[in-house]
Design a protein around this motif. Structure first.
Motif, mmCIF file in Angstrom:
data_model
loop_
_atom_site.group_PDB
_atom_site.id
_atom_site.type_symbol
_atom_site.label_atom_id
_atom_site.label_comp_id
_atom_site.label_asym_id
_atom_site.label_seq_id
_atom_site.Cartn_x
_atom_site.Cartn_y
_atom_site.Cartn_z
ATOM 1 N N SER A 59 1.097 -1.291 0.352
ATOM 2 C CA SER A 59 -0.228 -0.372 -0.039
ATOM 3 C C SER A 59 0.672 1.308 0.359
ATOM 4 N N ILE A 60 0.653 2.263 -0.874
ATOM 5 C CA ILE A 60 1.353 3.525 -0.729
ATOM 6 C C ILE A 60 0.103 4.381 -0.011
ATOM 7 N N LEU A 61 0.093 4.960 0.926
ATOM 8 C CA LEU A 61 -0.591 6.014 1.537
ATOM 9 C C LEU A 61 -0.133 7.152 1.754
ATOM 10 N N TYR A 62 -0.439 8.329 0.960
ATOM 11 C CA TYR A 62 -0.196 9.921 0.644
ATOM 12 C C TYR A 62 -1.103 11.038 1.554
ATOM 13 N N VAL A 115 3.165 13.601 2.524
ATOM 14 C CA VAL A 115 3.379 12.486 3.748
ATOM 15 C C VAL A 115 3.368 11.754 3.186
ATOM 16 N N VAL A 116 4.425 10.748 3.247
ATOM 17 C CA VAL A 116 3.704 9.173 2.471
ATOM 18 C C VAL A 116 4.570 8.008 3.273
ATOM 19 N N SER A 117 3.338 6.685 3.134
ATOM 20 C CA SER A 117 3.706 5.523 4.107
ATOM 21 C C SER A 117 3.817 4.699 2.709
ATOM 22 N N LEU A 118 4.752 3.513 2.958
ATOM 23 C CA LEU A 118 4.636 2.823 2.036
ATOM 24 C C LEU A 118 4.979 1.418 2.663
ATOM 25 N N VAL A 119 3.640 0.372 3.128
ATOM 26 C CA VAL A 119 3.702 -0.801 3.770
ATOM 27 C C VAL A 119 4.029 -1.798 2.931
ATOM 28 N N THR A 120 4.859 -2.631 2.685
ATOM 29 C CA THR A 120 4.805 -4.294 2.858
ATOM 30 C C THR A 120 5.445 -4.824 3.076
ATOM 31 N N TYR A 161 1.010 17.754 3.900
ATOM 32 C CA TYR A 161 1.249 18.177 5.229
ATOM 33 C C TYR A 161 0.607 19.060 4.693
#
Length: 90
Positions: A21-24, A62-67, A27
């Motif tokens: 998932s890529i969540l952004y 702001v970006v979160s990458l969930v692997t 900011y």
């Protein structure tokens, strides 16, 4: 494939692949850094010039990458992270 992920969540399947998932979001404030460190640019000399500089971003995301696994140890997750980072350098 999707049925496996419904049952197992963020896990690798037998082919060594899994969901990510890529969540952004934007900011909402100014982002400041007084001493930039760990700069990674294609040209090492350019990286050295930026090291220790100040940074001011008036607009950013702001970006979160969930692997599914740790990108440092899992080739699939590491590839996702590399592709994600490379997409910003083109």
């Amino acid at each position: 494939m999707e049925e496996f992920w419904e049952r197992c969540g963020y896990a690798l399947n037998c082919q060594g692949e899994g969901p990510f998932s890529i969540l952004y979001k934007r900011y909402p404030d100014v982002l400041r850094a007084h001493r930039v460190a760990g700069v990674q640019l294609a040209d090492p000399e350019s990286s050295a010039v930026v090291e220790g500089a100040s940074l001011l971003l008036s607009e950013c995301y702001v970006v979160s990458l969930v692997t599914p696994e740790d990108p440092r140890t899992d080739p699939f997750s590491g590839g996702i992270l590399r592709d994600f980072l490379d997409s910003f350098s083109r």
